[in-house]
Design a protein around this motif. Structure first.
Motif, PDB file in Angstrom:
ATOM      1  N   MET A 113      20.021   0.838 -16.098  1.00 50.25           N
ATOM      2  CA  MET A 113      20.143  -0.341 -16.952  1.00 50.25           C
ATOM      3  C   MET A 113      20.381   0.030 -18.407  1.00 50.25           C
ATOM      4  O   MET A 113      20.197   1.180 -18.799  1.00 50.25           O
ATOM      5  N   ASN A 114      20.822  -0.971 -19.145  1.00 54.36           N
ATOM      6  CA  ASN A 114      21.042  -0.814 -20.573  1.00 54.36           C
ATOM      7  C   ASN A 114      19.660  -0.738 -21.241  1.00 54.36           C
ATOM      8  O   ASN A 114      18.823  -1.617 -21.019  1.00 54.36           O
TER       9      ASN A 114
ATOM     10  N   TYR B 271      16.009   5.321 -18.843  1.00 56.17           N
ATOM     11  CA  TYR B 271      16.951   4.212 -18.741  1.00 56.17           C
ATOM     12  C   TYR B 271      18.328   4.800 -18.970  1.00 56.17           C
ATOM     13  O   TYR B 271      18.558   5.476 -19.977  1.00 56.17           O
TER      14      TYR B 271
ATOM     15  N   SER C 239      18.950   8.506 -20.377  1.00 51.80           N
ATOM     16  CA  SER C 239      18.298   9.725 -19.865  1.00 51.80           C
ATOM     17  C   SER C 239      19.257  10.760 -19.286  1.00 51.80           C
ATOM     18  O   SER C 239      18.807  11.812 -18.820  1.00 51.80           O
ATOM     19  N   GLY C 240      20.567  10.463 -19.292  1.00 51.46           N
ATOM     20  CA  GLY C 240      21.554  11.452 -18.836  1.00 51.46           C
ATOM     21  C   GLY C 240      21.249  11.945 -17.431  1.00 51.46           C
ATOM     22  O   GLY C 240      21.060  11.156 -16.503  1.00 51.46           O
TER      23      GLY C 240
ATOM     24  N   PHE D 279      27.538  11.295 -22.681  1.00 51.43           N
ATOM     25  CA  PHE D 279      26.565  12.196 -22.062  1.00 51.43           C
ATOM     26  C   PHE D 279      26.741  13.600 -22.618  1.00 51.43           C
ATOM     27  O   PHE D 279      27.675  14.318 -22.283  1.00 51.43           O
TER      28      PHE D 279
ATOM     29  N   ASP E 192      12.755   7.972 -21.853  1.00 47.62           N
ATOM     30  CA  ASP E 192      13.974   8.549 -22.420  1.00 47.62           C
ATOM     31  C   ASP E 192      15.059   7.468 -22.427  1.00 47.62           C
ATOM     32  O   ASP E 192      15.437   6.952 -21.377  1.00 47.62           O
TER      33      ASP E 192
ATOM     34  N   ILE F 267      22.670   4.090 -18.284  1.00 50.04           N
ATOM     35  CA  ILE F 267      23.668   3.081 -17.937  1.00 50.04           C
ATOM     36  C   ILE F 267      24.711   3.613 -16.949  1.00 50.04           C
ATOM     37  O   ILE F 267      25.390   2.837 -16.279  1.00 50.04           O
ATOM     38  N   ASN F 268      24.834   4.932 -16.879  1.00 49.40           N
ATOM     39  CA  ASN F 268      25.850   5.529 -16.010  1.00 49.40           C
ATOM     40  C   ASN F 268      25.274   5.699 -14.597  1.00 49.40           C
ATOM     41  O   ASN F 268      24.377   6.525 -14.371  1.00 49.40           O
TER      42      ASN F 268
ATOM     43  N   TYR G 143      18.545  10.407 -28.068  1.00 49.17           N
ATOM     44  CA  TYR G 143      19.605  11.299 -28.550  1.00 49.17           C
ATOM     45  C   TYR G 143      20.819  10.384 -28.593  1.00 49.17           C
ATOM     46  O   TYR G 143      21.471  10.158 -27.582  1.00 49.17           O
TER      47      TYR G 143
HETATM   48  C1  LIG Z   1      23.526  12.066 -25.689  1.00 48.95           C
HETATM   49  S1  LIG Z   1      23.167  11.637 -23.981  1.00 48.95           S
HETATM   50  C2  LIG Z   1      21.483  12.176 -23.880  1.00 48.95           C
HETATM   51  C3  LIG Z   1      21.060  12.516 -22.457  1.00 48.95           C
HETATM   52  C4  LIG Z   1      19.591  12.989 -22.324  1.00 48.95           C
HETATM   53  N1  LIG Z   1      18.670  12.042 -22.958  1.00 48.95           N
HETATM   54  C5  LIG Z   1      19.410  14.344 -22.932  1.00 48.95           C
HETATM   55  O1  LIG Z   1      18.907  14.395 -24.080  1.00 48.95           O
HETATM   56  O2  LIG Z   1      19.774  15.358 -22.310  1.00 48.95           O
HETATM   57  C6  LIG Z   1      23.070   9.859 -24.099  1.00 48.95           C
HETATM   58  C7  LIG Z   1      23.010   9.134 -22.762  1.00 48.95           C
HETATM   59  O3  LIG Z   1      22.838   7.730 -23.022  1.00 48.95           O
HETATM   60  C8  LIG Z   1      23.534   6.994 -22.010  1.00 48.95           C
HETATM   61  N2  LIG Z   1      23.747   5.647 -22.554  1.00 48.95           N
HETATM   62  C9  LIG Z   1      24.688   5.258 -23.465  1.00 48.95           C
HETATM   63  N3  LIG Z   1      24.518   3.960 -23.773  1.00 48.95           N
HETATM   64  C10 LIG Z   1      23.469   3.500 -23.040  1.00 48.95           C
HETATM   65  C11 LIG Z   1      22.801   2.242 -22.930  1.00 48.95           C
HETATM   66  N4  LIG Z   1      23.171   1.204 -23.670  1.00 48.95           N
HETATM   67  N5  LIG Z   1      21.763   2.128 -22.068  1.00 48.95           N
HETATM   68  C12 LIG Z   1      21.359   3.205 -21.315  1.00 48.95           C
HETATM   69  N6  LIG Z   1      21.944   4.430 -21.394  1.00 48.95           N
HETATM   70  C13 LIG Z   1      22.973   4.581 -22.246  1.00 48.95           C
HETATM   71  C14 LIG Z   1      24.800   7.810 -21.792  1.00 48.95           C
HETATM   72  O4  LIG Z   1      25.373   7.531 -20.532  1.00 48.95           O
HETATM   73  C15 LIG Z   1      24.271   9.244 -21.905  1.00 48.95           C
HETATM   74  O5  LIG Z   1      23.898   9.757 -20.648  1.00 48.95           O
END
Ligand SMILES: C[S@@+](CC[C@H](N)C(=O)[O-])C[C@H]1O[C@@H](n2cnc3c(N)ncnc32)[C@H](O)[C@@H]1O
Length: 172
Positions: A108-109, A80, A61-62, A33, A58, A82-83, A124
């Motif tokens: 979800m993933n 979407y 989506s953090g 994140f 997104d 995962i956390n 991202y």
């Molecule tokens: C670099 S952050 C970007 C957060 C937000 N999109 C932003 O730009 O501010 C990447 C996010 O992807 C989530 N993530 C990682 N692997 C994932 C997966 N397989 N499915 C869903 N989310 C995932 C992480 O928990 C993290 O919050």
């Protein structure tokens, strides 16, 4: 009184430890994140010429900031993530701002999500994760869908525009 305080402190520290654990797990197993600065999100939105009939997705989506910034300009914003903690936090923000009709984060993933309804997709992500994700985007996104990648270039799509600040725009 002391017992209540102890229980409160214990629960708070358990929650904080679980939050830290979930952040470290995504660090090892996927993109960690790291948020996109709000100034950059505004640039992304003007870059994509977001419209009232757009559905924004997104992927990872953090804390939901891209959805929250996009929602006034689009039809629907889906995240979407995962956390679990970030999902809960984003959905609280969405609800308190009265945006639940238009925005939602699913725990979800993103590999298991259907992306067909998206007209603008944000990502991202770590460069090592991009080839697999690009295959999914290629398979599911409809022609004309815009993809905005922050910081990292995609290789399976032709670049439409980019900025010095690291925004890459692709059109399927
Ligand atoms: C670099 S952050 C970007 C957060 C937000 N999109 C932003 O730009 O501010 C990447 C996010 O992807 C989530 N993530 C990682 N692997 C994932 C997966 N397989 N499915 C869903 N989310 C995932 C992480 O928990 C993290 O919050």
């Amino acid at each position: 009184m002391y017992l209540a305080l102890h229980v409160f402190l214990l629960l708070t520290s358990i929650l904080l430890s679980l939050f830290a654990l979930s952040l470290s797990l995504t660090f090892f197993f996927g993109p960690p994140f790291v948020f996109t600065p709000k100034k950059i999100i505004k640039q992304m939105l003007s870059f994509t010429s977001v419209k009232k009939n757009d559905t924004i997705i997104d992927l990872g989506s953090g804390d939901g900031r891209i959805l929250l910034e996009s929602v006034p300009y689009c039809k629907k914003a889906i995240g979407y993530e995962i956390n679990f903690f970030l999902v809960a936090w984003s959905n609280i923000l969405i609800k308190t701002k009265g945006l639940s009709e238009k925005a939602h984060v699913k725990c979800m993933n993103y590999n298991d999500a259907s992306l067909r309804e998206g007209t603008i997709v944000f990502l991202y992500n770590l460069p090592s994760r991009l080839p697999q994700l690009e295959k999914k985007l290629r398979k599911e996104l409809r022609p004309g869908t815009k993809i905005v990648s922050y910081k990292f270039k995609l290789s399976a799509f032709t670049l439409a525009r980019k900025t010095k600040s690291g925004i890459y725009l692709y059109i399927v």
